[in-house]
Design an enzyme around this catalytic site. Sequence first.
Site, short mmCIF file in Angstrom:
data_model
loop_
_atom_site.label_atom_id
_atom_site.label_comp_id
_atom_site.label_asym_id
_atom_site.label_seq_id
_atom_site.Cartn_x
_atom_site.Cartn_y
_atom_site.Cartn_z
N GLU A 201 1.24 -1.46 0.08
CA GLU A 201 0.14 0.01 0.05
C GLU A 201 0.76 1.04 0.33
O GLU A 201 0.73 1.96 0.77
CB GLU A 201 -0.79 -0.20 1.05
N GLU A 306 -5.12 -9.11 1.24
CA GLU A 306 -5.65 -9.16 1.15
C GLU A 306 -6.70 -8.29 0.42
O GLU A 306 -7.06 -7.19 -0.30
CB GLU A 306 -5.32 -7.02 1.71
#
Length: 417
Positions: A201, A306
């Site tokens: 991320e 995720e």
Amino acid sequence: MAPQHKRFRVRRLLVGVAAVTTSAALAAGHAAGAEVVRVADPRAPAPSPAASAVGPRPAVPEPSRTPRATTPVPGKEVPAFGAFLKSDARGIARMAQLSHWLGGAELRVGHTYLPGNHWSDIEGDVHFLEAWANWRNEKDDRMLVLNVPLQERNEEGVPDDEVRRLLRRGANGEFDHHFRALAERLVRLKVPDTVLVLGWEMNGTTYTHRCGPDPESWKKYWNRIVTTMRSVPGQKFRFDFTPSRGRDAVPWTQCYPGDDVVDIIGMDSYDQPAGLSFDGQVNEPYGLQAQVDFAKAHGKPISYPEWGLFRNGDNPEYMRRMLAWIDEHKPLYNTLTDYCPHGVWQCSANPVSSRVYRSALTGRTDETTPTPTPEPTPTPTAPLPPEGCSPLDLGSWVEYWLGGKLCLRVDWWSRTH
């Protein structure tokens, strides 16, 4: 996103009636020319010993079963999947429990995160990693996925100016030894093929390892880390470049460090923001379709380290669509984030989505051998009764014990009177 460190009496009566009827018929038949005609009747299989002890059990045809729409097609590989359940050894124990909840479905992917408080965390505590290494090595086809922070104090809100300085220090090789130590430890633990999700991320604002303050230095830093870890003898690591879905703080394509140092193009994709449909998640700039297209253009497999529910609550439509997307695009692996608000097994707040997930994945394995089509069983041809003989219908089980149908000659009266 940061992980959290949660009936017999009636049957006997019927058999008795049949026996009396048969006895009467046989008595009459002996005087009147009754014959037994052996007829192959597929409705009357031989009873098992257990059945004959309490009286024969009539065969009940198996109901036709229509496979669920989500059942994998025989001969097609089922994407490897797992779930993030806890970072430490409790996550390993919970994988077996989740598999049981899913009817024995095979969770081939174990996913955990190194803490990012101090450099000693990023080098990998041997006791922390050992439990995961042992799980991985129990079966050859398992996969260990390890998220690795690129900076200490990784979730402490470090300002952009300091992040920029840290990225430049990393690009100059100042932190290489920490990643060499991690690589050597993984090789010693016999997990040299670990999938490493470095600086996940990076296109957002949450982590100190974010890319936005200096994308060029971030890319150079990634290159140094990969080069350093690949230099360790015995390693077979795969490096997963995983932004969050969408543009976020910066376009994630600006952070891509190059095909020679990336093995997998991942994406963390949660059901957010509020009100955004799944089609919106697919088609938004830097969304799911952009990831698939980018990976194809660069010759890389995709992954979803995720994914899960979030801003739109218990959303079964999202769950159905994301599972269908995964089945269609066959990522190398995917791991659901299974704690509230994202999860379905450890989170009671999402009961409808939980049923969708469980229904879709129950019993899944990586069996790829097609189920053979059985040869059709030819219909047996019944022998014709003797001429002038009329068969009596006494039921299939009585006929089984007689060895055929009971036939009463139609001329018995004229022959005996």
